[in-house]
Design an enzyme around this catalytic site. Structure first.
Site, PDB file in Angstrom:
ATOM      1  CB  CYS A  44      -1.870   6.746   1.550  1.00 50.79           C
ATOM      2  SG  CYS A  44      -2.952   5.583   2.283  1.00 50.79           S
ATOM      3  CD  GLU A  63      -2.915  -1.148   0.627  1.00 47.77           C
ATOM      4  OE1 GLU A  63      -3.085  -0.218  -0.187  1.00 47.77           O
ATOM      5  OE2 GLU A  63      -3.675  -2.116   0.736  1.00 47.77           O
TER       6      GLU A  63
END
Ligand code: UN1
Length: 507
Positions: free
Chosen positions: A296, A262
């Protein structure tokens, strides 16, 4: 000197209430700082690579025992962990605020995400099912079974210092795996607290949950490498920068281990002519300025249709000018500090590059809230006439690049024309536009939303993205499959041995 109340005594008291041994907090080389005040909260001893290796060996032994415990019973351990998290929610959230700088409601939200994934994984522990498949051979049965995988390595980032571990760990535990966690060096204290809560749950569960089922590695590169390179770690789930993923991914590939990555995002939203502008304003404001731009999934690029640009962008600028920046512990504050000086310097360098590329910058200046060691900024909105190089780059800070568009196909092409592919949104009331955006010709991201910003996903969906975001999926849907190994079983209950594809081999 800090202008805010010191965070040290509060952090120490929270850690003690959460079950962390005070003796672990002093005398080491790793300074745990609070971005809220800039103070050093503790100095922790870092684990050596040898200690990491031993923790992984112990975790492997734990896995060998844990895999024999029936999955619904393993779910009970995760249920107990969820109970500990419920009881400790306000304390752990307050520690997240002190160590990561999140505002109070986001700290609480982060712990709520942990509780949610524990509930989810508890239910999942009765649903780790495989398929029964049609076989071409008479008197045969073909099926698949899902088995525990082994030790799962978790590498997490500062911005979700505890939730990311839980998305991985709650699933891994019900799947029959052990977990070895290397948290960010910037947020070791919340990790110590979570490990202490896990040990409380394990004690309540009883001896079937072995020692070392969950281990914590405090330190930097050396322990990270020990985890990534260890042959008894079949899966590493790593959350962080694309640069980190470029190191981790090939090392895992070299030993054929699984990588669940990720990595960076450069998330965009499109504001279409029919957008509900009041709703869009709230969605954009939270996604772009929330968590001080340090998710993010933070919104970093905004494409606004020509026909609404002049109605919308001034309102957005006004929201930027009035958003309360300050002590994240204080009521009403929506934007807390950047994590450290490096984050501040990166933000200023990005704004300089944006100006050099013709960008018109609103905001972005440092705000003196707590003296020289704490880095608070006014969120920045940058109007650009095109997607210059700096716009394609993820800067982990509250910078929103705003651009005009005329044709939706161009806006979708521009939104996809970056290296990252995590999250995306369109604000529109037009059915055709909305459906196009979520279709195969639309957003190329792992997350594509309509009339919601790109950040703030729930745990029930699979979370992750494409391209340089790394391709991994965590949390809900069928993400659990990454934490297990699949076996295909064919069973012959007949008395002959028909071979597949009609092959004959009569000896
Ligand atoms: C991250 O920033 O590392 O969707 C993850 C969100 C959160 C997860 C963010 N649920 O914003």
């Amino acid at each position: 000197m800090t202008a805010l109340p010191s965070a040290i005594a509060d952090a120490r008291a929270l850690l003690e209430r959460l079950g962390v041994d005070p003796a672990a907090l002093d005398g080491g080389a790793l300074a745990a700082r609070s971005p809220v005040t800039g103070e050093v909260l503790a100095r922790l001893r870092e684990h050596t690579a040898d200690e990491a290796g031993r923790a992984i060996e112990t975790a492997h032994q734990a896995y060998l025992a844990w895999r024999k415990v029936p999955a619904p019973r393993r779910g009970e351990l995760v249920r107990l962990l969820g109970e500990e998290l419920r009881a400790a929610k306000t304390d752990l959230a307050a520690l997240v605020t002190l160590e990561a700088g999140k505002v109070t409601s986001e700290g609480l939200g982060e712990v709520q995400e942990m509780i949610d994934i524990c509930d989810y994984a508890t239910g999942l522990s009765r649903q780790l099912f495989g398929l029964t498949l049609a076989t071409e051979r008479p008197s045969h049965r073909m099926m698949e079974t899902w088995h525990p995988l082994g030790v799962v390595g978790v590498i997490s980032a500062f911005n979700f210092p505890v939730a990311v571990w839980s998305w991985n760990a709650a699933l891994a535990f019900v799947c029959g795996d052990a977990v070895v966690w290397k948290p960010s060096e910037k947020t070791p204290l919340t990790a110590l607290a979570v490990q202490a809560l896990f040990e409380k749950a394990r004690a309540k569960f009883g001896p079937d949950a072995p020692d070392g089922l969950s281990a914590l590695l405090i330190g930097g590169r050396a322990v990270g490498e020990a985890l990534v390179d260890h042959p008894k770690v079949p899966l590493v789930s790593a959350t962080g920068s694309t640069a980190m993923g470029r190191q981790v991914g090939p090392r895992l590939a070299a030993r054929f281990a699984r990588a669940l990555l990720e990595l960076g995002g450069n998330n965009a939203a499109i504001v279409a002519p029919s957008a509900d502008l009041d709703l869009t304003l709230r969605g954009v404001a939270f996604a772009a300025m929330g968590t001080a731009g340090q998710r993010c999934t933070t919104l970093r690029r905004l494409f606004v249709h020509d026909s609404v640009y002049d109605a919308f962008v001034p309102r957005l600028k006004a929201a930027y000018a009035s958003v309360p920046v300050g002590d994240p512990r204080a009521d009403g504050v929506l934007v807390g500090p950047l994590v450290d000086k490096a984050a501040f310097d990166a933000m200023q360098a990005a704004l300089d590059q944006a100006r050099a590329a013709g960008g018109a910058v609103t905001g972005g200046a440092r705000v003196d809230i707590a003296g020289p060691d704490a880095f608070y900024v006014a969120p920045a909105l940058v109007e650009m006439d095109r997607q210059a190089d700096i716009v394609r780059h993820e800067t982990f800070a509250p910078i929103l690049y705003v651009m005009r568009y005329g044709d939706l196909a161009d806006a979708i092409a521009a939104q996809n024309d970056v290296a990252q592919g995590l999250s995306s949104s369109i604000f529109t009331l037009n059915l055709r536009e909305a459906e196009l955006f979520v279709s195969s010709e639309g957003s190329d991201c792992g997350i594509a939303n309509v009339n919601i910003g790109p950040s703030g996903a729930e745990i029930g969906g699979a979370f992750g993205g494409e391209k340089e975001t790394g391709g991994g999926r965590e949390a809900g849907s069928d993400s659990w499959k990454a934490y297990m190994r699949r076996a295909t079983n064919t069973i012959n209950h007949g008395t002959t041995l028909p071979l597949a594809q009609g092959v004959t081999f009569d000896v």
